[in-house]
Design a protein around this motif. Structure first.
Motif, PDB file in Angstrom:
ATOM      1  N   LEU A   1     -36.480 -14.802  36.048  1.00  0.00           N
ATOM      2  CA  LEU A   1     -35.388 -15.402  36.825  1.00  0.00           C
ATOM      3  C   LEU A   1     -34.657 -14.345  37.652  1.00  0.00           C
ATOM      4  O   LEU A   1     -34.307 -14.577  38.814  1.00  0.00           O
ATOM      5  CB  LEU A   1     -34.405 -16.109  35.882  1.00  0.00           C
ATOM      6  CG  LEU A   1     -34.941 -17.379  35.201  1.00  0.00           C
ATOM      7  CD1 LEU A   1     -33.990 -17.816  34.099  1.00  0.00           C
ATOM      8  CD2 LEU A   1     -35.134 -18.495  36.217  1.00  0.00           C
ATOM      9  N   TYR A   2     -34.424 -13.170  37.064  1.00  0.00           N
ATOM     10  CA  TYR A   2     -33.738 -12.092  37.784  1.00  0.00           C
ATOM     11  C   TYR A   2     -34.553 -11.644  38.990  1.00  0.00           C
ATOM     12  O   TYR A   2     -34.019 -11.456  40.091  1.00  0.00           O
ATOM     13  CB  TYR A   2     -33.491 -10.911  36.848  1.00  0.00           C
ATOM     14  CG  TYR A   2     -32.981  -9.675  37.559  1.00  0.00           C
ATOM     15  CD1 TYR A   2     -31.650  -9.593  37.979  1.00  0.00           C
ATOM     16  CD2 TYR A   2     -33.823  -8.601  37.835  1.00  0.00           C
ATOM     17  CE1 TYR A   2     -31.183  -8.476  38.654  1.00  0.00           C
ATOM     18  CE2 TYR A   2     -33.368  -7.484  38.495  1.00  0.00           C
ATOM     19  CZ  TYR A   2     -32.045  -7.425  38.901  1.00  0.00           C
ATOM     20  OH  TYR A   2     -31.589  -6.314  39.580  1.00  0.00           O
ATOM     21  N   MET A   3     -35.850 -11.462  38.796  1.00  0.00           N
ATOM     22  CA  MET A   3     -36.682 -11.023  39.922  1.00  0.00           C
ATOM     23  C   MET A   3     -36.705 -12.063  41.030  1.00  0.00           C
ATOM     24  O   MET A   3     -36.599 -11.728  42.222  1.00  0.00           O
ATOM     25  CB  MET A   3     -38.107 -10.723  39.423  1.00  0.00           C
ATOM     26  CG  MET A   3     -38.215  -9.455  38.613  1.00  0.00           C
ATOM     27  SD  MET A   3     -39.931  -8.999  38.234  1.00  0.00           S
ATOM     28  CE  MET A   3     -40.347 -10.205  36.981  1.00  0.00           C
ATOM     29  N   ALA A   4     -36.864 -13.339  40.657  1.00  0.00           N
ATOM     30  CA  ALA A   4     -36.961 -14.392  41.670  1.00  0.00           C
ATOM     31  C   ALA A   4     -35.638 -14.615  42.399  1.00  0.00           C
ATOM     32  O   ALA A   4     -35.613 -14.866  43.605  1.00  0.00           O
ATOM     33  CB  ALA A   4     -37.420 -15.693  41.019  1.00  0.00           C
ATOM     34  N   LYS A   5     -34.516 -14.502  41.665  1.00  0.00           N
ATOM     35  CA  LYS A   5     -33.216 -14.830  42.247  1.00  0.00           C
ATOM     36  C   LYS A   5     -32.491 -13.636  42.868  1.00  0.00           C
ATOM     37  O   LYS A   5     -31.643 -13.793  43.740  1.00  0.00           O
ATOM     38  CB  LYS A   5     -32.306 -15.453  41.168  1.00  0.00           C
ATOM     39  CG  LYS A   5     -32.702 -16.850  40.735  1.00  0.00           C
ATOM     40  CD  LYS A   5     -31.841 -17.293  39.571  1.00  0.00           C
ATOM     41  CE  LYS A   5     -32.050 -18.758  39.259  1.00  0.00           C
ATOM     42  NZ  LYS A   5     -31.475 -19.658  40.266  1.00  0.00           N
TER      43      LYS A   5
ATOM     44  N   GLN B   1     -42.714 -16.190  48.120  1.00  0.00           N
ATOM     45  CA  GLN B   1     -43.070 -14.798  47.843  1.00  0.00           C
ATOM     46  C   GLN B   1     -42.298 -14.235  46.661  1.00  0.00           C
ATOM     47  O   GLN B   1     -42.839 -13.467  45.855  1.00  0.00           O
ATOM     48  CB  GLN B   1     -42.821 -13.940  49.086  1.00  0.00           C
ATOM     49  CG  GLN B   1     -43.907 -14.048  50.140  1.00  0.00           C
ATOM     50  CD  GLN B   1     -43.708 -13.009  51.244  1.00  0.00           C
ATOM     51  OE1 GLN B   1     -42.849 -13.160  52.101  1.00  0.00           O
ATOM     52  NE2 GLN B   1     -44.501 -11.952  51.208  1.00  0.00           N
ATOM     53  N   ALA B   2     -41.018 -14.608  46.558  1.00  0.00           N
ATOM     54  CA  ALA B   2     -40.198 -14.121  45.442  1.00  0.00           C
ATOM     55  C   ALA B   2     -40.768 -14.607  44.112  1.00  0.00           C
ATOM     56  O   ALA B   2     -40.913 -13.828  43.157  1.00  0.00           O
ATOM     57  CB  ALA B   2     -38.754 -14.580  45.609  1.00  0.00           C
ATOM     58  N   ASN B   3     -41.107 -15.910  44.030  1.00  0.00           N
ATOM     59  CA  ASN B   3     -41.668 -16.455  42.800  1.00  0.00           C
ATOM     60  C   ASN B   3     -43.024 -15.832  42.476  1.00  0.00           C
ATOM     61  O   ASN B   3     -43.329 -15.511  41.318  1.00  0.00           O
ATOM     62  CB  ASN B   3     -41.817 -17.972  42.917  1.00  0.00           C
ATOM     63  CG  ASN B   3     -40.485 -18.697  42.860  1.00  0.00           C
ATOM     64  OD1 ASN B   3     -39.447 -18.083  42.623  1.00  0.00           O
ATOM     65  ND2 ASN B   3     -40.500 -19.991  43.096  1.00  0.00           N
ATOM     66  N   THR B   4     -43.859 -15.648  43.513  1.00  0.00           N
ATOM     67  CA  THR B   4     -45.185 -15.065  43.311  1.00  0.00           C
ATOM     68  C   THR B   4     -45.079 -13.648  42.771  1.00  0.00           C
ATOM     69  O   THR B   4     -45.768 -13.273  41.806  1.00  0.00           O
ATOM     70  CB  THR B   4     -45.979 -15.063  44.633  1.00  0.00           C
ATOM     71  OG1 THR B   4     -46.137 -16.404  45.086  1.00  0.00           O
ATOM     72  CG2 THR B   4     -47.348 -14.434  44.435  1.00  0.00           C
ATOM     73  N   LYS B   5     -44.208 -12.833  43.378  1.00  0.00           N
ATOM     74  CA  LYS B   5     -44.059 -11.446  42.922  1.00  0.00           C
ATOM     75  C   LYS B   5     -43.456 -11.390  41.527  1.00  0.00           C
ATOM     76  O   LYS B   5     -43.873 -10.583  40.688  1.00  0.00           O
ATOM     77  CB  LYS B   5     -43.190 -10.648  43.905  1.00  0.00           C
ATOM     78  CG  LYS B   5     -43.854 -10.393  45.249  1.00  0.00           C
ATOM     79  CD  LYS B   5     -43.337  -9.136  45.911  1.00  0.00           C
ATOM     80  CE  LYS B   5     -43.818  -7.898  45.208  1.00  0.00           C
ATOM     81  NZ  LYS B   5     -43.568  -6.653  45.966  1.00  0.00           N
TER      82      LYS B   5
ATOM     83  N   ALA C   1     -45.864 -21.155  42.597  1.00  0.00           N
ATOM     84  CA  ALA C   1     -44.827 -20.496  43.419  1.00  0.00           C
ATOM     85  C   ALA C   1     -44.756 -21.153  44.791  1.00  0.00           C
ATOM     86  O   ALA C   1     -45.135 -20.582  45.804  1.00  0.00           O
ATOM     87  CB  ALA C   1     -45.111 -19.005  43.549  1.00  0.00           C
ATOM     88  N   GLY C   2     -44.281 -22.378  44.824  1.00  0.00           N
ATOM     89  CA  GLY C   2     -44.248 -23.134  46.074  1.00  0.00           C
ATOM     90  C   GLY C   2     -43.214 -22.619  47.053  1.00  0.00           C
ATOM     91  O   GLY C   2     -42.228 -21.986  46.694  1.00  0.00           O
ATOM     92  N   GLY C   3     -43.447 -22.892  48.316  1.00  0.00           N
ATOM     93  CA  GLY C   3     -42.505 -22.516  49.373  1.00  0.00           C
ATOM     94  C   GLY C   3     -43.059 -22.953  50.710  1.00  0.00           C
ATOM     95  O   GLY C   3     -44.276 -23.112  50.877  1.00  0.00           O
ATOM     96  N   ASN C   4     -42.202 -23.186  51.658  1.00  0.00           N
ATOM     97  CA  ASN C   4     -42.649 -23.571  52.996  1.00  0.00           C
ATOM     98  C   ASN C   4     -43.166 -22.360  53.762  1.00  0.00           C
ATOM     99  O   ASN C   4     -42.836 -21.212  53.440  1.00  0.00           O
ATOM    100  CB  ASN C   4     -41.498 -24.243  53.754  1.00  0.00           C
ATOM    101  CG  ASN C   4     -41.097 -25.565  53.116  1.00  0.00           C
ATOM    102  OD1 ASN C   4     -41.946 -26.409  52.855  1.00  0.00           O
ATOM    103  ND2 ASN C   4     -39.806 -25.747  52.852  1.00  0.00           N
ATOM    104  N   LEU C   5     -43.976 -22.619  54.754  1.00  0.00           N
ATOM    105  CA  LEU C   5     -44.576 -21.536  55.525  1.00  0.00           C
ATOM    106  C   LEU C   5     -43.543 -20.655  56.200  1.00  0.00           C
ATOM    107  O   LEU C   5     -43.764 -19.475  56.446  1.00  0.00           O
ATOM    108  CB  LEU C   5     -45.537 -22.123  56.578  1.00  0.00           C
ATOM    109  CG  LEU C   5     -46.775 -22.841  56.013  1.00  0.00           C
ATOM    110  CD1 LEU C   5     -47.589 -23.449  57.146  1.00  0.00           C
ATOM    111  CD2 LEU C   5     -47.629 -21.881  55.195  1.00  0.00           C
TER     112      LEU C   5
END
Length: 528
Positions: free
Chosen positions: A58-62, A72-76, A476-480
């Motif tokens: 959660l810390y890395m993503a947020k 990209q945040a969720n993937t990393k 790790a969904g996200g829009n383009l």
């Protein structure tokens, strides 16, 4: 209005403060006092590990990767988490060898605990002005924790075994108490560090985990010498003092090597394919050696028993590949797509990891009794069948998530009850596989290579954790354009991934195992 999250935190501590004295008092005349020191040290170590794990993804993503956009945040974040947990199970193989040959259990535990305390505390520096989101400090801290865990993890359980003879009837009871200590630390960490990290400040949550490890280290060094007697010391006190090169002896070289490894581990933590390839190569080499050894043994029964372990290595890896979504994609899913409102309070997503520890404490005695009850009636399932049950319960847990999300979600938020049920069945699956696997190694391995095969078994967990991150990345969904997916669209991404990997793939693998069970039972040659 009551803060339910805080109430959960307080309730957890009250429960433990009542429960631990009862456990110690009721067993004080049965077990050596060293057990309770080891129990409490392990509890604080698990508090530090799970306290940090509750916040890590959660810390890395947020925060750490927030500028990259949601996908990209969720993937990393999931990639780093997978690399972290994979190496947390890789380095104990080396740490166990070092303890056996040079340091002994006690010194290894102290070095490991000290390194982990340092790593957790430096991780807490993320909140100091000038160090916010400092990736160098972040990865340095994780690397130190991983190497500390390598010294600590394999040697606490081995150290405990030295206080009992191999055929001591108290031994299973001692390890049950030890295992409950592990999950007590997990329960308290998820409730406490999760609350503090998300409600007060991430760095306070990380720092609190470090304080827990420091308490465990102080306890071990303060009370240990009084009750440990001569246990856990090096087998050969002079082995580590022998000169090696450049005026350094073996012990000094090992410490220097540990320091040199820090930047290597930091590099491997960054999401890349190198770690996965290393784990795969090491696993293939070790499994190939075990297969060769099994086929070379003059006793055909011993060889076939080893081959059973090789087959179950694969299914064990698959189990952890899905189970370890809890600290990665499930943490992000809980944060975004689960309705966490309870009596007017939104519970922090990081606190829900405590359900695993809670259910282990609740169910472990029941499972122990159940296997004994079935065993007396000649109805206890074989080890391969218990593995099948564990895998099936993983699929059942993900099935409940998919069902709850697709049938009962409102505005992209799934009712909380389905998450709780998932943790229940995943934990019961863990109890069907994890302790059973460890017991199996000691039963099916030739006496001269139990330690080596146990190290290989930990590799299956390491490989499973590495693969878990690859599945997690699919969620790790996200829009383009880098913008966030809506909750409704995000729910679709998660459920599609869990339906494919958590249900269809797992059930398919379960069918394969079911077909293999008669052969595996035959090759076990009477060992149940």
């Amino acid at each position: 209005m009551q803060d339910i999250a805080l109430l959960l935190l307080i309730s957890g501590w009250v429960f433990v403060l009542i429960w631990i004295p009862i456990v110690i008092y009721s067993n004080r005349k049965i077990h050596p006092k060293a057990l309770f020191i080891i129990f409490l040290t392990e509890m604080w170590e698990r508090f530090s590990y799970y306290g940090m794990r509750a916040l890590l993804t959660l810390y890395m993503a947020k925060v750490l990767y927030a500028n990259l956009g949601e996908q990209q945040a969720n993937t990393k974040a999931i990639g780093v988490y997978g690399a972290y947990t994979a190496m947390a199970y890789l380095f104990p193989v080396v740490g166990g060898v070092i303890a056996d040959r040079f340091f002994g259990f006690r010194k290894s535990v102290i070095i490991g605990a000290a390194l982990m305390a340092i790593g957790h505390i430096t991780l807490g520096m993320q909140g100091i002005p000038g160090f916010e989101s400092n990736q160098t400090i972040f990865f340095l801290s994780l690397a130190i924790i991983i190497l500390g865990n390598g010294y600590f993890k394999p040697n606490m359980s081995s150290f405990l075994g030295t206080f009992y003879e191999p055929d001591d009837p108290r031994k299973d009871s001692a390890y049950s108490i030890f295992y409950m200590g592990v999950n007590t630390g997990s329960l308290l960490a998820m409730l406490t560090c999760g609350y503090v990290g998300q409600r007060i400040g991430w760095h306070y949550g990380f720092g609190l985990a470090g304080i827990g490890m420091t308490l465990g280290l102080i306890l071990f060094m303060w009370l240990g010498p009084k009750y440990f007697e001569d246990k856990g010391l090096p087998n050969d006190p002079n082995a580590g003092k022998k000169p090696l090169f450049a005026g350094l002896n073996v012990n000094s070289t090992i410490i220097l090597g540990t320091i040199v490894l820090i930047p290597v581990v930091m590099f491997l933590l960054n999401p890349n394919a190198i770690l996965s390839r290393v784990l795969l190569a090491v696993s293939i080499l070790i499994l190939s050696y075990i297969i060769w050894h099994a086929l070379s043994l003059p006793d055909r029964k011993e060889g076939q028993r080893l081959l059973v372990i090789v087959f179950l290595f694969f299914f064990h890896m698959i189990f952890w590949m899905l189970f370890e979504q809890a600290g990665g994609s499930i943490a992000l899913f809980t944060d975004k797509n689960v309705n966490r409102m309870v009596l007017g309070t939104e519970i922090p997503a990081s606190q829900f990891g405590a359900l695993n520890g809670f259910f282990v404490i609740l169910l472990a005695p029941l499972f122990s009794w159940m296997w004994m009850w079935l065993g007396k009636r000649k109805m206890e399932p074989s080890t391969p069948m218990k593995f099948l049950l564990g895998l099936f319960q993983i699929a059942l847990g993900f099935g409940l998530i998919v069902w709850g999300a697709r049938s009962f979600a409102t505005d992209g938020l799934m009712p909380l009850v389905f998450l709780v049920l998932m943790y229940f069945f995943h934990t019961s699956g863990e109890l069907s596989i994890s302790p059973i696997g460890l017991s199996m190694i000691s039963k099916l391995s030739p006496a001269k290579m139990v330690g080596f095969v146990m190290g290989a078994w930990y590799l299956s967990i390491s490989l499973g954790n590495s693969m878990a991150s690859e599945i997690g990345k699919l969620t790790a969904g996200g829009n383009l354009d880098g913008s966030k997916l809506s909750r409704t669209d995000s729910l679709v991404v998660y459920t599609d991934t869990y339906l494919l990997w958590g249900i269809y793939v797992v059930l398919g693998i379960t069918v394969v195992l079911a077909l293999l069970i008669p052969l595996l039972r035959k090759w076990m040659h009477g060992i149940h």
